[in-house]
Design a protein around this motif. Structure first.
Motif, PDB file in Angstrom:
ATOM      1  N   GLY A 128      18.065  11.153  -7.628  1.00  0.00           N
ATOM      2  CA  GLY A 128      16.881  10.554  -7.014  1.00  0.00           C
ATOM      3  C   GLY A 128      16.636   9.128  -7.483  1.00  0.00           C
ATOM      4  N   GLN A 129      17.001   8.837  -8.738  1.00  0.00           N
ATOM      5  CA  GLN A 129      16.842   7.481  -9.256  1.00  0.00           C
ATOM      6  C   GLN A 129      17.785   6.508  -8.553  1.00  0.00           C
ATOM      7  OE1 GLN A 129      14.649   6.237 -11.802  1.00  0.00           O
ATOM      8  NE2 GLN A 129      13.625   8.098 -11.147  1.00  0.00           N
ATOM      9  N   ALA A 132      16.416   6.133  -4.900  1.00  0.00           N
ATOM     10  CA  ALA A 132      15.220   5.294  -4.802  1.00  0.00           C
ATOM     11  C   ALA A 132      15.604   3.825  -4.938  1.00  0.00           C
ATOM     12  CB  ALA A 132      14.214   5.690  -5.871  1.00  0.00           C
ATOM     13  N   ALA A 135      17.416   2.720  -1.869  1.00  0.00           N
ATOM     14  CA  ALA A 135      16.489   2.608  -0.745  1.00  0.00           C
ATOM     15  C   ALA A 135      15.760   1.269  -0.749  1.00  0.00           C
ATOM     16  CB  ALA A 135      15.489   3.758  -0.761  1.00  0.00           C
ATOM     17  N   ILE A 136      15.489   0.692  -1.939  1.00  0.00           N
ATOM     18  CA  ILE A 136      14.857  -0.628  -1.916  1.00  0.00           C
ATOM     19  C   ILE A 136      15.907  -1.737  -1.818  1.00  0.00           C
ATOM     20  CG2 ILE A 136      12.667  -0.010  -3.020  1.00  0.00           C
ATOM     21  CD1 ILE A 136      13.704  -1.170  -5.612  1.00  0.00           C
TER      22      ILE A 136
ATOM     23  N   ARG B  45      17.465  10.663   6.263  1.00  0.00           N
ATOM     24  CA  ARG B  45      18.273   9.977   5.249  1.00  0.00           C
ATOM     25  C   ARG B  45      19.407   9.173   5.867  1.00  0.00           C
ATOM     26  NH1 ARG B  45      18.193  11.907   0.020  1.00  0.00           N
ATOM     27  NH2 ARG B  45      20.444  12.039  -0.048  1.00  0.00           N
ATOM     28  N   ASN B  48      18.500   5.620   6.621  1.00  0.00           N
ATOM     29  CA  ASN B  48      18.506   4.742   5.455  1.00  0.00           C
ATOM     30  C   ASN B  48      19.911   4.646   4.855  1.00  0.00           C
ATOM     31  OD1 ASN B  48      17.328   4.482   2.204  1.00  0.00           O
ATOM     32  ND2 ASN B  48      16.553   3.181   3.820  1.00  0.00           N
ATOM     33  N   LEU B  50      21.474   6.817   3.320  1.00  0.00           N
ATOM     34  CA  LEU B  50      21.685   7.617   2.105  1.00  0.00           C
ATOM     35  C   LEU B  50      22.583   8.800   2.445  1.00  0.00           C
ATOM     36  CD1 LEU B  50      18.152   7.704   0.443  1.00  0.00           C
ATOM     37  CD2 LEU B  50      20.188   6.511  -0.355  1.00  0.00           C
ATOM     38  N   LEU B  77      23.035  -2.902   3.120  1.00  0.00           N
ATOM     39  CA  LEU B  77      21.891  -3.538   2.474  1.00  0.00           C
ATOM     40  C   LEU B  77      20.877  -4.011   3.514  1.00  0.00           C
ATOM     41  CD1 LEU B  77      23.564  -5.578  -0.409  1.00  0.00           C
ATOM     42  CD2 LEU B  77      22.381  -3.391  -0.535  1.00  0.00           C
ATOM     43  N   ARG B  80      18.929  -1.112   4.767  1.00  0.00           N
ATOM     44  CA  ARG B  80      17.995  -0.621   3.755  1.00  0.00           C
ATOM     45  C   ARG B  80      16.817  -1.562   3.550  1.00  0.00           C
ATOM     46  NH1 ARG B  80      22.597   1.885  -0.208  1.00  0.00           N
ATOM     47  NH2 ARG B  80      22.782   3.858   0.899  1.00  0.00           N
ATOM     48  N   GLN B  81      16.993  -2.826   3.931  1.00  0.00           N
ATOM     49  CA  GLN B  81      15.834  -3.720   3.829  1.00  0.00           C
ATOM     50  C   GLN B  81      14.882  -3.512   4.996  1.00  0.00           C
ATOM     51  OE1 GLN B  81      16.433  -7.790   2.906  1.00  0.00           O
ATOM     52  NE2 GLN B  81      17.584  -7.319   1.052  1.00  0.00           N
ATOM     53  N   GLU B  84      12.486   1.651   4.587  1.00  0.00           N
ATOM     54  CA  GLU B  84      12.195   2.064   3.213  1.00  0.00           C
ATOM     55  C   GLU B  84      11.994   3.565   3.184  1.00  0.00           C
ATOM     56  OE1 GLU B  84      12.245   0.855   0.219  1.00  0.00           O
ATOM     57  OE2 GLU B  84      13.091  -0.934   1.145  1.00  0.00           O
ATOM     58  N   MET B  85      12.417   4.174   2.109  1.00  0.00           N
ATOM     59  CA  MET B  85      12.361   5.620   2.012  1.00  0.00           C
ATOM     60  C   MET B  85      11.300   6.044   0.985  1.00  0.00           C
ATOM     61  SD  MET B  85      14.574   7.952   3.292  1.00  0.00           S
ATOM     62  CE  MET B  85      14.772   9.682   3.079  1.00  0.00           C
ATOM     63  N   PHE B  87      10.240   9.533  -1.001  1.00  0.00           N
ATOM     64  CA  PHE B  87      10.873  10.827  -1.254  1.00  0.00           C
ATOM     65  C   PHE B  87       9.859  11.920  -1.583  1.00  0.00           C
ATOM     66  CE2 PHE B  87      13.734   7.416  -2.328  1.00  0.00           C
ATOM     67  CZ  PHE B  87      14.942   7.793  -1.786  1.00  0.00           C
ATOM     68  N   ASN B  91      10.423   9.915  -7.084  1.00  0.00           N
ATOM     69  CA  ASN B  91      11.494   9.089  -7.653  1.00  0.00           C
ATOM     70  C   ASN B  91      11.025   7.728  -8.149  1.00  0.00           C
ATOM     71  OD1 ASN B  91      13.047  11.216  -6.907  1.00  0.00           O
ATOM     72  ND2 ASN B  91      14.159  10.172  -5.281  1.00  0.00           N
ATOM     73  N   GLY B 105      11.721  -4.275  -6.401  1.00  0.00           N
ATOM     74  CA  GLY B 105      12.446  -4.670  -5.186  1.00  0.00           C
ATOM     75  C   GLY B 105      12.172  -6.110  -4.778  1.00  0.00           C
ATOM     76  N   MET B 157       8.258  -4.032   0.148  1.00  0.00           N
ATOM     77  CA  MET B 157       9.511  -4.571   0.680  1.00  0.00           C
ATOM     78  C   MET B 157       9.352  -5.043   2.130  1.00  0.00           C
ATOM     79  SD  MET B 157      11.574  -4.465  -1.802  1.00  0.00           S
ATOM     80  CE  MET B 157      13.214  -4.708  -1.094  1.00  0.00           C
TER      81      MET B 157
END
Lengths: 237, 246
Positions: A128-129, A132, A135-136, B45, B48, B50, B77, B80-81, B84-85, B87, B91, B105, B157
Motif C-alpha cells: 500500500g505504501q 500510494a 498514485a501521486i 486500479r 491509475n 496500478l 506518470l 497518474r498525475q 489520484e487514488m 485507498f 495508506n 506530491g 495534486m
C-alpha cells in the motif's frame, strides 16, 4: 597483581580497543552498510537485461560470504592473496596490511549479512505504501528514497544493531592475522605472565562493556526512529 | 473524459474484467457498485495503472493507451498525475506528519515550492476539517481523520479525476459519515470522481451515474435514477440485499 591489572593490563587492552577494535568495527560496519544497501537494492530491482548480471553477482556474493567461516575468509585475504599472482596487474601477489585485510574482510562479511536484513526490511513495507506513492506520480527511485527506505531502515535498526554488536566481537578473530587488537594484547600478556584465566576474563569484560554501551545506543536509536511509526509500548496512543 | 473500451484482465486463470467498456464523464461523480469480487476495484486500479489489464483501450483525455502494448513510464506518470487514488486502507506515509503527507506530491512530483505547497495544503486540510492536525502523525489519527487526510493528499495534486476505492469500508458508521460529508462537498464543487462503494444511500445521493459491475462486465451503465428504479431482476435483488429491511 591487582596493581598491574589497573596500571598495565587494562590500560593497554583499552588502548588496543580504542586504536584497533572499535575503529575497525566502525569503519567495517559503515563500509558494510553501504555495500549492503547497494546489494539489497540490486537484488530487489526489477530492471532486466544486462542488469541481471549485477543481480547474479550480488546473489553470488551474499551466498559466498554467508556460506564460509569468517576466520577462513580472513586467512584467504591476508595469507592467501599474496599468492594470487596475476601478470601485469599483481605480479607479486596482493600483500595487504593486517588492518586493511581485516577491514576488507569484515566489510564484505557484514555487508552480506546486512544486505539480507535490509532486503527483508524493504520487503516488509506494505505494498500500500508503494501504491500510494505511485498514485501521486512518484517514480520507483523516488518512492524508494522518500517513502520505502526511511521506513525500512527503521525496521532494520534492531537486526542491524545485532550485526554491529556481533562484528565488534568478531574483530577478535583479526588477532590471528597478526593484528594487535584487544584480544591479541590479552593473549600476549597471558603468554608472559601465565595467567590466561585472568587475562582472557579481563578482555571478555572489556568486550562486554563495549557491547552493553552499544545495546543502550540501540534502544535509544530504536526509540528515536520509531517515534511516529508505532503507538509505543503497550499500544498507548 | 476517461474511457475504457473492451478491457480484459485475468488473475491467473480467473477472468476479472471481461470485455468491459464504459466511460466516466467529467465534473461528475460516477459510483461503481457490484458484489464483492466483481472486478470493481480492479477496474478502478486500472485507471491509475496500478493494475495492468491484458487488452483493451484506455483513453485518458487525449492520451490513448493500448493495454496490449508496452506502456512507457512517461505515459504512466502522466496518467497518474491526472488521476489520484484514495485507498480503502488510507495508506498514509507513517513517517511523515499530516502536512508532509499532503505536500509530498506537490513538492517532489510537481516541484512546487515548499511554501506554496504548504499554504495550499493548509487550505485543503481546513476544508476537510483537519487544520488542527497538520503537525500530527498518522498513528495519532482516527480512521476517519486518516481518510480525510488521504483525500486532501489527492486533492493537492490537482487531479482531473479522484478515484476512491471503497473509501469508507474500513470505518465505523460515525467515522464513515465524516468522510462522506467531505466527499459530498467535493462533489458539489464539480470535481470529477469515481467511487467504488457499498453504501447505497450515499451512492443514490451523490452519483450522477451508476456503473454496476458483475462478473467483470457492466450490467448497468447509466443515470442514477434508472438504476434504483430498475426492473432488472439481478439489479433489484442486489439493491434489496444491500438494504437493511426486516
Amino acid at each position: 597483581m591487582v596493581q598491574q591489572i589497573f596500571n598495565e593490563y587494562l590500560p593497554n587492552m583499552i588502548k588496543a580497543g580504542l586504536q584497533y577494535t572499535i575503529p575497525i568495527a566502525v569503519v567495517s560496519f559503515i563500509l558494510g552498510l553501504i555495500l549492503a544497501l547497494l546489494v539489497a537494492l540490486a537484488r530487489i530491482s526489477q530492471l532486466g537485461g544486462a542488469f541481471k548480471i549485477v543481480k547474479g553477482i550480488s546473489s553470488f556474493y551474499v551466498w559466498l560470504f554467508r556460506s564460509t567461516p569468517l576466520l577462513v575468509q580472513l586467512f584467504i585475504v591476508y595469507f592467501g592473496l599474496p599468492y594470487l599472482k596475476i601478470a601485469g596487474i599483481f605480479p607479486d601477489g596482493i600483500k595487504l596490511d593486517p588492518v586493511v585485510a581485516g577491514i576488507i574482510t569484515f566489510s564484505l562479511n557484514t555487508g552480506a549479512y546486512c544486505s539480507e536484513t535490509i532486503r527483508a526490511a524493504i520487503l516488509s513495507i506494505p505494498t500500500g505504501q508503494w501504491e500510494a506513492a505511485f498514485a501521486i506520480g512518484m517514480k520507483r527511485s523516488l518512492v524508494l528514497r522518500r517513502i520505502i527506505l526511511p521506513q525500512a531502515l527503521r525496521t532494520a535498526v534492531p537486526p542491524l544493531s545485532n550485526s554491529f554488536i556481533g562484528l565488534v566481537k568478531d574483530t577478535s578473530l583479526a588477532a590471528s592475522i597478526t593484528l594487535v587488537e584487544m584480544f591479541q594484547v590479552s593473549q600476549q600478556y597471558a603468554g608472559e605472565n601465565y595467567q590466561p584465566l585472568m587475562m582472557y576474563s579481563l578482555v571478555a569484560l572489556l568486550y562486554a562493556v563495549i557491547c552493553t554501551i552499544l545495546t543502550w545506543l540501540q534502544s535509544y536509536l530504536e526509540k528515536v526512529t520509531s517515534k511516529h511509526i508505532t503507538a509505543g509500548e503497550g499500544g498507548a496512543n | 473524459m476517461l474511457k475504457l473500451s473492451h478491457v480484459n484482465k485475468t488473475f491467473g486463470e480467473t477472468p476479472v474484467l471481461k470485455d468491459l467498456s464504459t466511460e466516466f464523464p467529467e465534473q461528475q461523480t460516477t459510483v461503481v457498485l457490484g458484489p464483492s469480487g466483481s472486478g470493481k476495484s480492479t477496474m478502478l486500479r486500472s485507471l491509475n495503472l496500478l493494475e495492468r489489464p491484458e487488452s483493451g483501450i484506455y483513453d485518458c483525455d487525449d492520451l490513448q493507451i493500448d493495454f496490449a502494448k508496452p506502456i512507457t513510464s512517461k505515459t504512466t506518470l502522466e496518467v497518474r498525475q491526472r488521476t489520484e487514488m484514495v485507498f480503502q486502507s488510507f495508506n498514509l506515509f507513517p513517517h511523515f506528519s499530516v502536512l508532509q503527507n499532503v505536500i509530498e506530491g506537490p513538492v517532489h512530483v510537481l516541484h512546487q515550492s515548499k511554501d506554496a505547497a504548504t499554504k495550499e495544503a493548509l487550505t485543503l486540510l481546513d476544508s476537510v476539517g483537519l487544520l488542527d492536525k497538520a503537525d500530527a502523525y498518522p498513528v495519532e489519527l482516527s480512521g476517519g481523520q486518516s481518510q480525510r487526510v488521504a483525500i486532501a493528499r489527492s486533492l493537492a495534486m490537482h487531479p482531473q479525476y479522484i478515484l476512491l476505492d471503497e473509501p469508507t469500508s474500513a470505518l465505523d458508521p460515525e467515522l464513515e459519515l465524516e468522510v462522506l460529508k467531505v466527499l459530498l462537498a467535493i462533489h458539489d464543487q464539480n470535481q470529477s470522481m469515481i467511487i467504488v462503494t457499498h453504501n447505497m444511500a450515499f451512492a443514490q445521493r451523490v452519483a450522477n451515474k451508476i456503473l454496476f459491475i458483475e462478473n467483470g462486465d457492466a450490467l448497468y451503465d447509466g443515470p442514477t435514477d434508472g438504476f434504483f428504479h430498475s426492473t432488472n431482476d439481478r439489479i433489484k435483488s442486489f439493491i434489496d440485499s444491500m438494504t437493511f429491511s426486516i
